[in-house]
Design an enzyme around this catalytic site. Structure first.
Site, PDB file in Angstrom:
ATOM      1  N   PRO A   1       0.778  -1.240   0.000  1.00 41.63           N
ATOM      2  CA  PRO A   1       0.000   0.000   0.000  1.00 41.63           C
ATOM      3  C   PRO A   1       0.811   1.294   0.000  1.00 41.63           C
ATOM      4  O   PRO A   1       0.778   2.080   0.945  1.00 41.63           O
ATOM      5  CB  PRO A   1      -0.839  -0.131   1.267  1.00 41.63           C
ATOM      6  CG  PRO A   1       0.033  -0.923   2.187  1.00 41.63           C
ATOM      7  CD  PRO A   1       0.752  -1.909   1.299  1.00 41.63           C
ATOM      8  N   CYS A   2       1.493   1.557  -1.084  1.00 44.58           N
ATOM      9  CA  CYS A   2       2.254   2.798  -1.204  1.00 44.58           C
ATOM     10  C   CYS A   2       1.345   4.016  -1.206  1.00 44.58           C
ATOM     11  O   CYS A   2       1.788   5.127  -0.895  1.00 44.58           O
ATOM     12  CB  CYS A   2       3.157   2.775  -2.435  1.00 44.58           C
ATOM     13  SG  CYS A   2       2.325   2.384  -3.974  1.00 44.58           S
TER      14      CYS A   2
END
Length: 174
Positions: free
Chosen positions: A140-141
């Site tokens: 989850p950047c």
């Protein structure tokens, strides 16, 4: 002795007006393109990380990945349970593993990620590794924001980043 060929299986996934391309090896999911990524983003990734890879279109093999992503988009999945095949430098992989520790619906700053991996001064390098993440959404950047709480760069575009955060119940500051 010849070079061993790696099979990379791929398929498409549609969500709203987004078209994503998913790719996996026998070891796990290895790449997802974002809606605003050019299709050659995947080709460039493959050339760099799997130069002897052979692409095989295989919807059934990628179905479990697509199913979990659609559950995430529907708000019924907060964690992914499939294996990942991470291909990057040791530093990038350390950053990506730190991103995997950010809980659904929460955010962290780039400096917090740098601290997490024990490289306090590497904030810009963390940003670069974040941008090079080959498996966005799953790694989850999009949950990484500026120290002041505002949205900062995202390969898929800030509109996509904001949409993903809103999906998780986060109201991003812009």
């Amino acid at each position: 002795m010849g070079v061993t060929e790696t099979y990379i299986y791929w398929s498409r996934l549609e969500y709203k007006n987004w078209m994503l391309h998913l790719a996996a090896t026998d070891n796990g999911l290895c790449c997802i393109t974002l809606p605003n990524d050019a299709l050659d983003t995947f080709d460039q990734w493959m050339t760099k990380h799997t130069p002897h890879g052979r692409l095989v279109h295989d919807e059934p093999r990628l179905a479990r990945y697509g199913r979990q992503l659609m559950e995430y988009f529907a708000g019924t999945r907060r964690e992914f349970t499939f294996p990942l095949d991470l291909r990057g430098t040791p530093f990038q992989i350390a950053v990506w593993r730190a991103l995997l520790q950010i809980p659904y619906g929460e955010t962290r700053s780039y400096s917090e990620i740098a601290t997490t991996i024990g490289r306090v001064a590497a904030v810009r390098a963390v940003g670069a590794a974040n941008g090079a993440n080959p498996i966005p959404l799953v790694i989850p950047c999009h949950r990484v924001i500026g120290k002041n709480g505002t949205l900062t760069g995202y390969r898929g575009g800030l509109d996509v980043k904001a949409e993903l955060l809103r999906l998780e119940g986060v109201q991003p500051a812009v």
